[in-house]
Design a protein around this motif. Sequence first.
Motif, mmCIF file in Angstrom:
data_model
loop_
_atom_site.group_PDB
_atom_site.id
_atom_site.type_symbol
_atom_site.label_atom_id
_atom_site.label_comp_id
_atom_site.label_asym_id
_atom_site.label_seq_id
_atom_site.Cartn_x
_atom_site.Cartn_y
_atom_site.Cartn_z
ATOM 1 N N ARG A 177 0.833 -1.211 0.000
ATOM 2 C CA ARG A 177 0.000 0.000 0.000
ATOM 3 C C ARG A 177 0.865 1.258 0.000
ATOM 4 O O ARG A 177 0.522 2.256 -0.639
ATOM 5 N N HIS A 178 2.014 1.201 0.698
ATOM 6 C CA HIS A 178 2.951 2.335 0.653
ATOM 7 C C HIS A 178 3.415 2.573 -0.778
ATOM 8 O O HIS A 178 3.429 3.714 -1.267
ATOM 9 N N MET A 179 3.834 1.503 -1.457
ATOM 10 C CA MET A 179 4.350 1.635 -2.821
ATOM 11 C C MET A 179 3.284 2.180 -3.766
ATOM 12 O O MET A 179 3.556 3.038 -4.609
ATOM 13 N N LEU A 180 2.070 1.689 -3.631
ATOM 14 C CA LEU A 180 0.973 2.154 -4.481
ATOM 15 C C LEU A 180 0.671 3.628 -4.219
ATOM 16 O O LEU A 180 0.392 4.395 -5.154
ATOM 17 N N THR A 181 0.739 4.029 -2.970
ATOM 18 C CA THR A 181 0.481 5.437 -2.622
ATOM 19 C C THR A 181 1.531 6.342 -3.235
ATOM 20 O O THR A 181 1.211 7.373 -3.846
ATOM 21 N N TRP A 182 2.813 5.985 -3.083
ATOM 22 C CA TRP A 182 3.877 6.813 -3.651
ATOM 23 C C TRP A 182 3.776 6.882 -5.165
ATOM 24 O O TRP A 182 3.986 7.937 -5.767
ATOM 25 N N ALA A 183 3.469 5.755 -5.796
ATOM 26 C CA ALA A 183 3.346 5.732 -7.257
ATOM 27 C C ALA A 183 2.185 6.608 -7.705
ATOM 28 O O ALA A 183 2.281 7.331 -8.701
ATOM 29 N N GLN A 184 1.094 6.563 -6.974
ATOM 30 C CA GLN A 184 -0.094 7.327 -7.359
ATOM 31 C C GLN A 184 0.118 8.822 -7.173
ATOM 32 O O GLN A 184 -0.406 9.633 -7.936
ATOM 33 N N GLU A 185 0.921 9.203 -6.199
ATOM 34 C CA GLU A 185 1.190 10.621 -5.952
ATOM 35 C C GLU A 185 1.948 11.257 -7.107
ATOM 36 O O GLU A 185 1.822 12.458 -7.337
ATOM 37 N N ARG A 186 2.718 10.456 -7.843
ATOM 38 C CA ARG A 186 3.583 11.032 -8.884
ATOM 39 C C ARG A 186 2.836 11.579 -10.103
ATOM 40 O O ARG A 186 3.143 12.742 -10.468
ATOM 41 N N PRO A 187 1.990 10.949 -10.860
ATOM 42 C CA PRO A 187 1.604 9.536 -10.815
ATOM 43 C C PRO A 187 2.533 8.679 -11.685
ATOM 44 O O PRO A 187 3.103 9.154 -12.655
ATOM 45 N N LEU A 188 2.640 7.392 -11.315
ATOM 46 C CA LEU A 188 3.495 6.435 -12.004
ATOM 47 C C LEU A 188 2.691 5.166 -12.252
ATOM 48 O O LEU A 188 2.050 4.660 -11.333
ATOM 49 N N PRO A 189 2.678 4.643 -13.478
ATOM 50 C CA PRO A 189 1.919 3.414 -13.732
ATOM 51 C C PRO A 189 2.482 2.228 -12.967
ATOM 52 O O PRO A 189 3.699 2.103 -12.802
ATOM 53 N N LEU B 243 -7.998 -3.309 -4.755
ATOM 54 C CA LEU B 243 -7.406 -2.103 -5.341
ATOM 55 C C LEU B 243 -8.464 -1.036 -5.565
ATOM 56 O O LEU B 243 -8.252 0.150 -5.281
ATOM 57 N N THR B 244 -9.618 -1.450 -6.088
ATOM 58 C CA THR B 244 -10.712 -0.506 -6.324
ATOM 59 C C THR B 244 -11.186 0.115 -5.013
ATOM 60 O O THR B 244 -11.402 1.330 -4.926
ATOM 61 N N ALA B 245 -11.338 -0.710 -3.989
ATOM 62 C CA ALA B 245 -11.806 -0.227 -2.687
ATOM 63 C C ALA B 245 -10.825 0.766 -2.075
ATOM 64 O O ALA B 245 -11.233 1.729 -1.405
ATOM 65 N N LEU B 246 -9.519 0.555 -2.311
ATOM 66 C CA LEU B 246 -8.497 1.440 -1.765
ATOM 67 C C LEU B 246 -8.239 2.659 -2.646
ATOM 68 O O LEU B 246 -7.471 3.550 -2.270
ATOM 69 N N GLY B 247 -8.847 2.675 -3.830
ATOM 70 C CA GLY B 247 -8.683 3.812 -4.734
ATOM 71 C C GLY B 247 -7.407 3.787 -5.541
ATOM 72 O O GLY B 247 -6.943 4.833 -6.006
ATOM 73 N N PHE B 248 -6.821 2.584 -5.745
ATOM 74 C CA PHE B 248 -5.589 2.462 -6.512
ATOM 75 C C PHE B 248 -5.890 1.983 -7.928
ATOM 76 O O PHE B 248 -6.777 1.157 -8.144
ATOM 77 N N ASP B 249 -5.121 2.497 -8.893
ATOM 78 C CA ASP B 249 -5.256 2.098 -10.284
ATOM 79 C C ASP B 249 -3.994 1.347 -10.700
ATOM 80 O O ASP B 249 -2.902 1.912 -10.677
ATOM 81 N N ALA B 250 -4.130 0.071 -11.049
ATOM 82 C CA ALA B 250 -2.967 -0.720 -11.456
ATOM 83 C C ALA B 250 -3.438 -1.896 -12.298
ATOM 84 O O ALA B 250 -4.527 -2.430 -12.077
ATOM 85 N N SER B 251 -2.629 -2.294 -13.276
ATOM 86 C CA SER B 251 -2.893 -3.536 -14.000
ATOM 87 C C SER B 251 -2.336 -4.687 -13.165
ATOM 88 O O SER B 251 -1.489 -4.489 -12.291
ATOM 89 N N ILE B 252 -2.813 -5.906 -13.422
ATOM 90 C CA ILE B 252 -2.470 -7.020 -12.539
ATOM 91 C C ILE B 252 -2.524 -8.337 -13.300
ATOM 92 O O ILE B 252 -3.315 -8.484 -14.245
#
Length: 222
Positions: A132-144, A171-180
Amino acid sequence: MTDAEHILGKLAQAQFQISAPTLALCPPNIGHEVAFAGRSNAGKSSAINCLTRQRQLARASKTPGRTQLINFFELDEERRLVDLPGYGYAKVPEKMKLEWQRHLSHYLRERLCLRGLILLMDIRHPLMEFDRHMLTWAQERPLPVHILLTKADKLNRGPAMNALQEVRRGLTALGFDASIQLFSSVSRLGIEEAGLKLADWLEMPLPSDEAPSEGDEIISAD
């Protein structure tokens, strides 16, 4: 040769370049980079070795969390793979974990040549605090971000697909956008899909993209 086979052949050319403890000591901030991140027991080194067809390019330590450096692997003069230090499982002092966290955050936010993040999660233990930390930092940039659910060979096909859908919902519930995708370095499940994602972010030319040049003779069927 398929596009995926071509890309995997290119990834096999990866060579160790340098290890850096901080962003200031990283290689010049030019070209294209894709970073790999994951908790200490997520199988990150095994995934990098699998994708590059090399047994010990990213050396997996018997003690999870031992690697504390940012490791760079050069594909060519313009493209690199980056192995980021992980933590979470490792029995190290909390102060050290916070220091790793600070360097990771700095790298993800400030490294302009970074084109994407491959985030590895053990399919049996996804979306932990580190993830979740990594996803948050990536989203702040934003970074795919592209998530590899590793060790998928540990589950049968049905439970693995259920886990994949569960992480998507998380991911949807946490508000993160990522392919998987599902991934296994043992069975090589998902290796082609992951390779094509790397090719996209690194802007690696594919055989299917090559069109006849102006000088090429085109023979008509008429």
